[in-house]
Design an enzyme around this catalytic site. Structure first.
Site, PDB file in Angstrom:
ATOM      1  N   HIS A 166      -3.972 -10.446   8.172  1.00 13.54           N
ATOM      2  CA  HIS A 166      -4.413  -9.190   7.583  1.00 13.54           C
ATOM      3  C   HIS A 166      -5.181  -9.498   6.289  1.00 13.54           C
ATOM      4  O   HIS A 166      -4.757 -10.343   5.503  1.00 13.54           O
ATOM      5  CB  HIS A 166      -3.155  -8.379   7.267  1.00 13.54           C
ATOM      6  CG  HIS A 166      -3.375  -6.973   6.882  1.00 13.54           C
ATOM      7  ND1 HIS A 166      -2.405  -6.240   6.235  1.00 13.54           N
ATOM      8  CD2 HIS A 166      -4.424  -6.132   7.051  1.00 13.54           C
ATOM      9  CE1 HIS A 166      -2.840  -5.013   6.028  1.00 13.54           C
ATOM     10  NE2 HIS A 166      -4.060  -4.915   6.500  1.00 13.54           N
TER      11      HIS A 166
ATOM     12  N   GLU B  95      -6.255  -5.165  18.619  1.00 19.34           N
ATOM     13  CA  GLU B  95      -5.208  -5.250  17.577  1.00 19.34           C
ATOM     14  C   GLU B  95      -4.246  -4.065  17.619  1.00 19.34           C
ATOM     15  O   GLU B  95      -4.669  -2.927  17.866  1.00 19.34           O
ATOM     16  CB  GLU B  95      -5.919  -5.287  16.218  1.00 19.34           C
ATOM     17  CG  GLU B  95      -5.013  -5.276  15.030  1.00 19.34           C
ATOM     18  CD  GLU B  95      -5.829  -5.257  13.735  1.00 19.34           C
ATOM     19  OE1 GLU B  95      -6.990  -5.723  13.738  1.00 19.34           O
ATOM     20  OE2 GLU B  95      -5.296  -4.771  12.722  1.00 19.34           O
TER      21      GLU B  95
ATOM     22  N   HIS C 264      -4.539   0.592  15.877  1.00 13.14           N
ATOM     23  CA  HIS C 264      -3.638   1.208  14.882  1.00 13.14           C
ATOM     24  C   HIS C 264      -2.341   1.746  15.487  1.00 13.14           C
ATOM     25  O   HIS C 264      -1.870   2.829  15.104  1.00 13.14           O
ATOM     26  CB  HIS C 264      -4.377   2.322  14.123  1.00 13.14           C
ATOM     27  CG  HIS C 264      -5.509   1.798  13.291  1.00 13.14           C
ATOM     28  ND1 HIS C 264      -5.337   0.904  12.266  1.00 13.14           N
ATOM     29  CD2 HIS C 264      -6.837   2.046  13.347  1.00 13.14           C
ATOM     30  CE1 HIS C 264      -6.497   0.616  11.723  1.00 13.14           C
ATOM     31  NE2 HIS C 264      -7.433   1.277  12.360  1.00 13.14           N
TER      32      HIS C 264
ATOM     33  N   ASP D 132      -9.320  -2.408  16.559  1.00 12.50           N
ATOM     34  CA  ASP D 132      -7.978  -2.084  16.062  1.00 12.50           C
ATOM     35  C   ASP D 132      -7.536  -0.744  16.637  1.00 12.50           C
ATOM     36  O   ASP D 132      -8.203   0.278  16.429  1.00 12.50           O
ATOM     37  CB  ASP D 132      -8.030  -2.017  14.523  1.00 12.50           C
ATOM     38  CG  ASP D 132      -6.660  -1.994  13.886  1.00 12.50           C
ATOM     39  OD1 ASP D 132      -5.668  -1.767  14.604  1.00 12.50           O
ATOM     40  OD2 ASP D 132      -6.577  -2.203  12.657  1.00 12.50           O
TER      41      ASP D 132
ATOM     42  N   GLU E 108      -9.199 -11.846   8.464  1.00  5.64           N
ATOM     43  CA  GLU E 108      -9.857 -10.567   8.181  1.00  5.64           C
ATOM     44  C   GLU E 108     -10.440 -10.590   6.766  1.00  5.64           C
ATOM     45  O   GLU E 108      -9.818 -11.109   5.841  1.00  5.64           O
ATOM     46  CB  GLU E 108      -8.837  -9.420   8.298  1.00  5.64           C
ATOM     47  CG  GLU E 108      -9.429  -8.046   8.035  1.00  5.64           C
ATOM     48  CD  GLU E 108      -8.390  -6.927   8.188  1.00  5.64           C
ATOM     49  OE1 GLU E 108      -7.189  -7.223   8.258  1.00  5.64           O
ATOM     50  OE2 GLU E 108      -8.814  -5.764   8.223  1.00  5.64           O
TER      51      GLU E 108
ATOM     52  N   ARG F 285     -15.264  -6.588  13.642  1.00  2.40           N
ATOM     53  CA  ARG F 285     -14.394  -5.532  14.190  1.00  2.40           C
ATOM     54  C   ARG F 285     -15.223  -4.263  14.281  1.00  2.40           C
ATOM     55  O   ARG F 285     -15.946  -3.936  13.342  1.00  2.40           O
ATOM     56  CB  ARG F 285     -13.206  -5.333  13.247  1.00  2.40           C
ATOM     57  CG  ARG F 285     -12.198  -4.332  13.745  1.00  2.40           C
ATOM     58  CD  ARG F 285     -11.120  -4.033  12.720  1.00  2.40           C
ATOM     59  NE  ARG F 285     -11.387  -2.799  12.031  1.00  2.40           N
ATOM     60  CZ  ARG F 285     -10.474  -2.087  11.348  1.00  2.40           C
ATOM     61  NH1 ARG F 285      -9.237  -2.516  11.269  1.00  2.40           N
ATOM     62  NH2 ARG F 285     -10.804  -0.974  10.745  1.00  2.40           N
TER      63      ARG F 285
ATOM     64  N   GLU G 238       0.410  -6.838  11.159  1.00  2.00           N
ATOM     65  CA  GLU G 238       0.113  -6.575   9.742  1.00  2.00           C
ATOM     66  C   GLU G 238       1.243  -5.800   9.060  1.00  2.00           C
ATOM     67  O   GLU G 238       1.331  -5.802   7.840  1.00  2.00           O
ATOM     68  CB  GLU G 238      -1.234  -5.856   9.575  1.00  2.00           C
ATOM     69  CG  GLU G 238      -1.286  -4.491  10.167  1.00  2.00           C
ATOM     70  CD  GLU G 238      -2.666  -3.839  10.017  1.00  2.00           C
ATOM     71  OE1 GLU G 238      -3.659  -4.468  10.381  1.00  2.00           O
ATOM     72  OE2 GLU G 238      -2.714  -2.702   9.540  1.00  2.00           O
TER      73      GLU G 238
ATOM     74  N   TYR H 143      -9.361   7.296  11.471  1.00  2.84           N
ATOM     75  CA  TYR H 143      -8.864   6.226  10.619  1.00  2.84           C
ATOM     76  C   TYR H 143      -9.667   4.950  10.883  1.00  2.84           C
ATOM     77  O   TYR H 143      -9.949   4.611  12.023  1.00  2.84           O
ATOM     78  CB  TYR H 143      -7.388   5.985  10.904  1.00  2.84           C
ATOM     79  CG  TYR H 143      -6.783   4.989   9.966  1.00  2.84           C
ATOM     80  CD1 TYR H 143      -6.688   5.296   8.618  1.00  2.84           C
ATOM     81  CD2 TYR H 143      -6.358   3.750  10.410  1.00  2.84           C
ATOM     82  CE1 TYR H 143      -6.170   4.385   7.732  1.00  2.84           C
ATOM     83  CE2 TYR H 143      -5.825   2.838   9.527  1.00  2.84           C
ATOM     84  CZ  TYR H 143      -5.729   3.152   8.189  1.00  2.84           C
ATOM     85  OH  TYR H 143      -5.227   2.245   7.315  1.00  2.84           O
TER      86      TYR H 143
ATOM     87  N   ARG I 299      -0.599 -11.448  12.825  1.00  4.77           N
ATOM     88  CA  ARG I 299      -1.325 -10.937  11.649  1.00  4.77           C
ATOM     89  C   ARG I 299      -0.457 -10.797  10.398  1.00  4.77           C
ATOM     90  O   ARG I 299      -0.917 -10.330   9.359  1.00  4.77           O
ATOM     91  CB  ARG I 299      -1.954  -9.581  11.993  1.00  4.77           C
ATOM     92  CG  ARG I 299      -3.198  -9.796  12.832  1.00  4.77           C
ATOM     93  CD  ARG I 299      -3.888  -8.542  13.228  1.00  4.77           C
ATOM     94  NE  ARG I 299      -4.206  -7.592  12.188  1.00  4.77           N
ATOM     95  CZ  ARG I 299      -5.100  -7.782  11.208  1.00  4.77           C
ATOM     96  NH1 ARG I 299      -5.757  -8.935  11.125  1.00  4.77           N
ATOM     97  NH2 ARG I 299      -5.329  -6.830  10.324  1.00  4.77           N
TER      98      ARG I 299
ATOM     99  N   ASP J 283      -6.192  -3.719   0.422  1.00  3.12           N
ATOM    100  CA  ASP J 283      -4.901  -3.599  -0.278  1.00  3.12           C
ATOM    101  C   ASP J 283      -4.219  -4.948  -0.450  1.00  3.12           C
ATOM    102  O   ASP J 283      -3.171  -5.031  -1.096  1.00  3.12           O
ATOM    103  CB  ASP J 283      -3.976  -2.593   0.416  1.00  3.12           C
ATOM    104  CG  ASP J 283      -3.870  -2.780   1.915  1.00  3.12           C
ATOM    105  OD1 ASP J 283      -4.904  -2.690   2.597  1.00  3.12           O
ATOM    106  OD2 ASP J 283      -2.757  -3.001   2.397  1.00  3.12           O
TER     107      ASP J 283
ATOM    108  N   ASN K 252       0.817  -1.219   0.000  1.00  2.00           N
ATOM    109  CA  ASN K 252       0.000   0.000   0.000  1.00  2.00           C
ATOM    110  C   ASN K 252       0.852   1.271   0.000  1.00  2.00           C
ATOM    111  O   ASN K 252       1.639   1.495   0.932  1.00  2.00           O
ATOM    112  CB  ASN K 252      -0.874  -0.030   1.261  1.00  2.00           C
ATOM    113  CG  ASN K 252      -2.215   0.606   1.051  1.00  2.00           C
ATOM    114  OD1 ASN K 252      -2.496   1.167  -0.002  1.00  2.00           O
ATOM    115  ND2 ASN K 252      -3.060   0.526   2.068  1.00  2.00           N
TER     116      ASN K 252
ATOM    117  N   HIS L  17     -15.615  -5.589   8.979  1.00  9.06           N
ATOM    118  CA  HIS L  17     -15.352  -4.265   9.559  1.00  9.06           C
ATOM    119  C   HIS L  17     -16.657  -3.502   9.721  1.00  9.06           C
ATOM    120  O   HIS L  17     -17.258  -3.092   8.724  1.00  9.06           O
ATOM    121  CB  HIS L  17     -14.527  -3.420   8.605  1.00  9.06           C
ATOM    122  CG  HIS L  17     -13.087  -3.769   8.562  1.00  9.06           C
ATOM    123  ND1 HIS L  17     -12.126  -2.859   8.218  1.00  9.06           N
ATOM    124  CD2 HIS L  17     -12.438  -4.926   8.817  1.00  9.06           C
ATOM    125  CE1 HIS L  17     -10.947  -3.443   8.255  1.00  9.06           C
ATOM    126  NE2 HIS L  17     -11.106  -4.693   8.609  1.00  9.06           N
TER     127      HIS L  17
ATOM    128  N   TRP M 272       0.052   5.635  12.546  1.00 11.19           N
ATOM    129  CA  TRP M 272      -1.239   5.582  11.884  1.00 11.19           C
ATOM    130  C   TRP M 272      -2.058   4.497  12.522  1.00 11.19           C
ATOM    131  O   TRP M 272      -3.062   4.123  12.211  1.00 11.19           O
ATOM    132  CB  TRP M 272      -1.092   5.313  10.379  1.00 11.19           C
ATOM    133  CG  TRP M 272      -0.179   4.196  10.114  1.00 11.19           C
ATOM    134  CD1 TRP M 272       1.160   4.276   9.788  1.00 11.19           C
ATOM    135  CD2 TRP M 272      -0.479   2.802  10.158  1.00 11.19           C
ATOM    136  NE1 TRP M 272       1.692   3.037   9.647  1.00 11.19           N
ATOM    137  CE2 TRP M 272       0.705   2.096   9.865  1.00 11.19           C
ATOM    138  CE3 TRP M 272      -1.630   2.078  10.422  1.00 11.19           C
ATOM    139  CZ2 TRP M 272       0.774   0.704   9.835  1.00 11.19           C
ATOM    140  CZ3 TRP M 272      -1.576   0.692  10.388  1.00 11.19           C
ATOM    141  CH2 TRP M 272      -0.377   0.037  10.101  1.00 11.19           C
TER     142      TRP M 272
END
Ligand code: KDG
Ligand code: MG
Length: 402
Positions: free
Chosen positions: A312, A236, A212, A210, A339, A147, A262, A159, A283, A316, A37, A122, A402
């Site tokens: 993951h 996560e 992040h 998650d 996922e 999730r 991930e 995000y 992941r 992407d 990505n 999600h 992120w």
């Protein structure tokens, strides 16, 4: 059998994908995903300029030797660009092997260990009420695991939560846009979100969340502890994982299960996490972790410590990685969950795949190889467009993860 040709396809049916096709003198070809990505062209260049010229004339059945040749023989090891490029080759070779032996890839990995692969969806919303509506939609669609992320009052766009009514896609075209973040507000908000979700949907549904990578270990410990009454399947990426020992602090403070990886591309990213039993789910994906060859070893190592996989599977990761993951998930003993972020219609027309979804479970199909083909005419309709993940800053402008 000999490899006669290898070519890289870059297409963008809504988002960018890098696909490798390896052809042989027996007319059998295999596909591998090399999508990274926001760094897609770096992987394509690594393949075209450095790795693929070394593949011509090799026996595609020698997956172990070829993987070691690319990993050990190139002197420079690891890193997401190189490991995604190696993964594209490795996965394409396993696809060829399956087609040549007329059997699905899961049979090459040990055969079926289960009837289907539990996936998680999600659900999200701009606030708790909208997130609850989304959970209800996925539950209705048959998902057993969901999730949940929600927008946070006072923080604008978050995000993991789509803007407006658009379908959620983490990367956005053009240069990176910026979002705002406050750990203090997030830590107050998230236990309230899960209290509402449990109250509305009961104990049966598996719930995931998650973080992040945005918390310090002690902040993650606090969140995990406050989420304990709601029995999450996992929390996560609680904290950035470069410093693996940070997870020891989280573990000492909460029984909420932890998933991470991930962004990992080597077993060495997770070695301490696994051998110290600081995590519950790994992941690291087949595309960013180097392919089937190293992931099978990583999963076997993790199994010794009761760590399961939870690969993951965001948009992407192309349908080739999705199919590859489903073969892997079906075969290995210590599978946990997969996922699933379904691809858009354009992507499904470019990548013709055989995998199926029913009652919250997926199956890779019994087609020989991976069961995915690239429609090159469709792919040619969508030219590469630069796109990136968002960048995050705290309310005072400090850059954060992120
Ligand atoms: O490429 C990165 C995205 O796939 C990732 O940020 C999405 O966190 C994500 C997830 O869990 O799917
Ligand atoms: Mg994630």
């Amino acid at each position: 059998m000999k490899i006669t040709r290898a070519s890289v396809n870059i297409t963008s049916p809504g988002r960018n994908f890098v696909t490798l096709k390896i052809e042989t003198d027996e007319g059998i070809h295999g596909l591998g995903d090399g999508t990274l990505n926001g760094r897609e062209l770096a992987v394509a260049s690594c393949l075209n300029e450095h790795l693929l010229p070394c593949m011509i004339g090799r026996d595609p059945f020698q997956t172990e030797d070829i993987w070691q040749y690319l990993y050990r023989g190139g002197y420079w090891r690891r890193g997401p660009v190189l490991m995604s490029a190696i993964a594209a080759i490795d996965v394409a070779l396993w696809d060829i092997k399956g087609k040549a032996l007329n059997t699905p890839v899961y049979n090459l990995l040990g055969g079926k260990s289960r009837e289907g692969v539990m996936v998680y969806a999600h659900a999200s919303g701009k606030d708790i009420d909208h997130a609850l509506e989304d959970v209800a939609r996925y539950k209705e669609a048959g998902y057993k695991a969901i999730r949940v992320q929600s927008g946070i009052p006072g923080l604008g766009s978050a995000y993991g939560v789509p803007r407006g009514t658009n379908r959620y896609e983490p990367a956005q075209r053009g240069l990176p846009h910026e979002e705002r973040w406050s750990t203090e507000i997030y830590l107050r908000h998230t236990p309230r979100l899960f209290e509402r979700v449990r109250k509305a949907f009961g104990e049966e549904l598996h719930l995931l969340h998650d973080c992040h990578h945005r918390l310090t270990p002690i902040e993650a410990g606090r969140l995990g502890k406050e989420l304990e009454p709601f029995h999450l399947f996992w929390m996560e990426d609680p904290t950035p994982a470069e410093w693996q020992e940070g997870f020891k602090t989280i573990r000492e403070h909460t029984t909420t299960p932890i998933a991470v990886g991930e962004v990992f591309n080597s077993i060495w990213d997770a070695h301490d996490l696994i051998r110290n039993q600081w995590i519950d789910y790994l992941r690291m994906s087949l595309v960013h972790g180097g392919g089937f060859t190293p992931l099978k070893k990583a999963a076997d190592f993790a199994a010794l410590y009761h760590v399961r996989t939870g690969f993951h599977g965001a948009t992407d990761l192309s349908p080739i990685t999705m199919a590859a993951a489903l073969h892997f998930d079906l075969a290995i003993h210590n599978f946990g969950i997969q996922e699933l972020m379904p691809h858009n219609e354009e992507t499904n027309r470019v990548f013709l795949h055989q995998y199926t979804f029913k009652d919250g479970m997926m199956h890779p199909s019994d087609t020989p190889g991976l069961g995915v083909e690239l429609d090159e005419a469709q792919a040619a309709k969508y030219k590469y467009q630069r796109a990136y993940l968002p960048v995050n800053r705290k309310l005072d402008g400090t850059l954060t993860d992120w």
